[in-house]
Design a protein around this motif. Structure first.
Motif, PDB file in Angstrom:
ATOM      1  N   ASP A   1       0.845  -1.196   0.000  1.00 33.67           N
ATOM      2  CA  ASP A   1       0.000   0.000   0.000  1.00 33.67           C
ATOM      3  C   ASP A   1       0.879   1.245   0.000  1.00 33.67           C
ATOM      4  O   ASP A   1       1.578   1.512   0.977  1.00 33.67           O
ATOM      5  CB  ASP A   1      -0.896  -0.030   1.240  1.00 33.67           C
TER       6      ASP A   1
ATOM      7  N   ASN B   1       0.033   4.186   0.377  1.00 34.18           N
ATOM      8  CA  ASN B   1      -0.465   5.177   1.333  1.00 34.18           C
ATOM      9  C   ASN B   1      -0.370   4.706   2.784  1.00 34.18           C
ATOM     10  O   ASN B   1      -0.864   5.385   3.685  1.00 34.18           O
ATOM     11  CB  ASN B   1      -1.909   5.549   0.995  1.00 34.18           C
TER      12      ASN B   1
ATOM     13  N   LYS C   1       0.803   4.187   6.470  1.00 33.04           N
ATOM     14  CA  LYS C   1       1.431   5.176   7.347  1.00 33.04           C
ATOM     15  C   LYS C   1       2.164   4.497   8.495  1.00 33.04           C
ATOM     16  O   LYS C   1       1.748   3.457   8.970  1.00 33.04           O
ATOM     17  CB  LYS C   1       0.380   6.143   7.884  1.00 33.04           C
TER      18      LYS C   1
ATOM     19  N   CYS D   1       3.689   8.616   5.367  1.00 32.51           N
ATOM     20  CA  CYS D   1       3.637   7.614   4.304  1.00 32.51           C
ATOM     21  C   CYS D   1       4.986   7.585   3.581  1.00 32.51           C
ATOM     22  O   CYS D   1       5.878   8.391   3.875  1.00 32.51           O
ATOM     23  CB  CYS D   1       2.495   7.923   3.334  1.00 32.51           C
TER      24      CYS D   1
ATOM     25  N   HIS E   1       6.189  10.868   2.191  1.00 37.77           N
ATOM     26  CA  HIS E   1       6.820  11.736   3.194  1.00 37.77           C
ATOM     27  C   HIS E   1       8.300  11.357   3.352  1.00 37.77           C
ATOM     28  O   HIS E   1       9.177  12.221   3.339  1.00 37.77           O
ATOM     29  CB  HIS E   1       6.171  11.558   4.579  1.00 37.77           C
TER      30      HIS E   1
ATOM     31  N   VAL F   1      -2.171   6.996  -5.150  1.00 36.61           N
ATOM     32  CA  VAL F   1      -1.310   7.668  -4.179  1.00 36.61           C
ATOM     33  C   VAL F   1      -1.965   8.979  -3.729  1.00 36.61           C
ATOM     34  O   VAL F   1      -2.548   9.708  -4.522  1.00 36.61           O
ATOM     35  CB  VAL F   1       0.110   7.916  -4.743  1.00 36.61           C
ATOM     36  N   ILE F   2      -1.875   9.232  -2.435  1.00 36.76           N
ATOM     37  CA  ILE F   2      -2.403  10.476  -1.861  1.00 36.76           C
ATOM     38  C   ILE F   2      -1.232  11.445  -1.743  1.00 36.76           C
ATOM     39  O   ILE F   2      -0.326  11.242  -0.934  1.00 36.76           O
ATOM     40  CB  ILE F   2      -3.067  10.230  -0.493  1.00 36.76           C
TER      41      ILE F   2
ATOM     42  N   ALA G   1      -1.015  13.866   1.788  1.00 35.46           N
ATOM     43  CA  ALA G   1      -1.224  13.144   3.050  1.00 35.46           C
ATOM     44  C   ALA G   1      -0.610  13.941   4.203  1.00 35.46           C
ATOM     45  O   ALA G   1       0.498  14.460   4.076  1.00 35.46           O
ATOM     46  CB  ALA G   1      -0.590  11.759   2.969  1.00 35.46           C
TER      47      ALA G   1
ATOM     48  N   ASP H   1       0.895  14.055   8.087  1.00 37.58           N
ATOM     49  CA  ASP H   1       1.434  13.226   9.158  1.00 37.58           C
ATOM     50  C   ASP H   1       0.925  13.768  10.498  1.00 37.58           C
ATOM     51  O   ASP H   1       0.131  14.710  10.527  1.00 37.58           O
ATOM     52  CB  ASP H   1       2.968  13.160   9.104  1.00 37.58           C
TER      53      ASP H   1
ATOM     54  N   THR I   1       2.824  17.763   5.090  1.00 39.50           N
ATOM     55  CA  THR I   1       2.614  16.987   3.878  1.00 39.50           C
ATOM     56  C   THR I   1       3.986  16.698   3.263  1.00 39.50           C
ATOM     57  O   THR I   1       4.981  17.325   3.654  1.00 39.50           O
ATOM     58  CB  THR I   1       1.743  17.766   2.876  1.00 39.50           C
TER      59      THR I   1
END
Length: 176
Positions: free
Chosen positions: A91, A93, A95, A101, A104, A124-125, A128, A130, A135
């Protein structure tokens, strides 16, 4: 059972273990309203349903060896390993403990090729957040990776922090 919501936890299910996250499921019709008591109405039988599955607050999924390998590959710059893991279904994405992710991690470590590869991955985001509210583009800017920030911006990343937006404008004005 009317099918509109499901709640599950480890106390009432023998198939779940201590590492299984608690889930909440709510089904809503295309109008966004819960469809309780409408299941028997023939007009709503073919309604488009939306299922929201969300981990209960405070419950974190324990990372397995493949998950840890994904984070290691992205933060250390191992593009070939990252490609293998993603092709096997990892995945993009997912975390970590800080809600970071792989985008990041690779952006804050300056791994341009990895950032470019992740951006090509389906689903993909880009923006995202944290647990610190950052981001991937913010991490790239904070660590001085302006080329990565430009790549992310071109891919659609947005600056949500006004302080970083001003910083990026100043760097741009200086020719960076």
């Amino acid at each position: 059972h009317n099918g509109t919501s499901v709640s599950s936890n480890s106390s009432n299910s023998s198939s779940m273990n201590e590492n299984t996250p608690l889930l909440s499921v709510e089904m809503k019709g295309k109008d966004g309203n819960s469809n309780k008591n409408k299941a028997n109405n023939k007009e709503n039988l073919h309604d488009a349903w939306k299922i929201n599955i969300q981990e209960e607050e405070g419950i974190k999924k324990e990372l397995n060896a493949a998950d840890r390998a994904l984070f290691h590959a992205s933060s250390s710059g191992d593009l070939e390993e990252l490609k293998k893991l993603i092709k096997r279904g990892a995945d993009v994405n997912l975390k970590d403990y800080d809600d970071r992710c792989i985008l990041h991690l690779s952006a804050s470590a300056g791994h341009i090729e990895i950032v470019q590869y992740i951006l090509k991955c389906k689903g993909v985001i880009i923006d995202a957040f944290d647990r610190f509210g950052n981001t991937p583009i913010q991490d790239a800017i904070d660590h001085g990776y302006l080329k990565i920030s430009k790549i992310l911006r071109t891919a659609g990343a947005t600056i949500k922090n006004p302080i970083l937006a001003v910083k990026l404008c100043k760097l741009s004005a200086e020719g960076n």
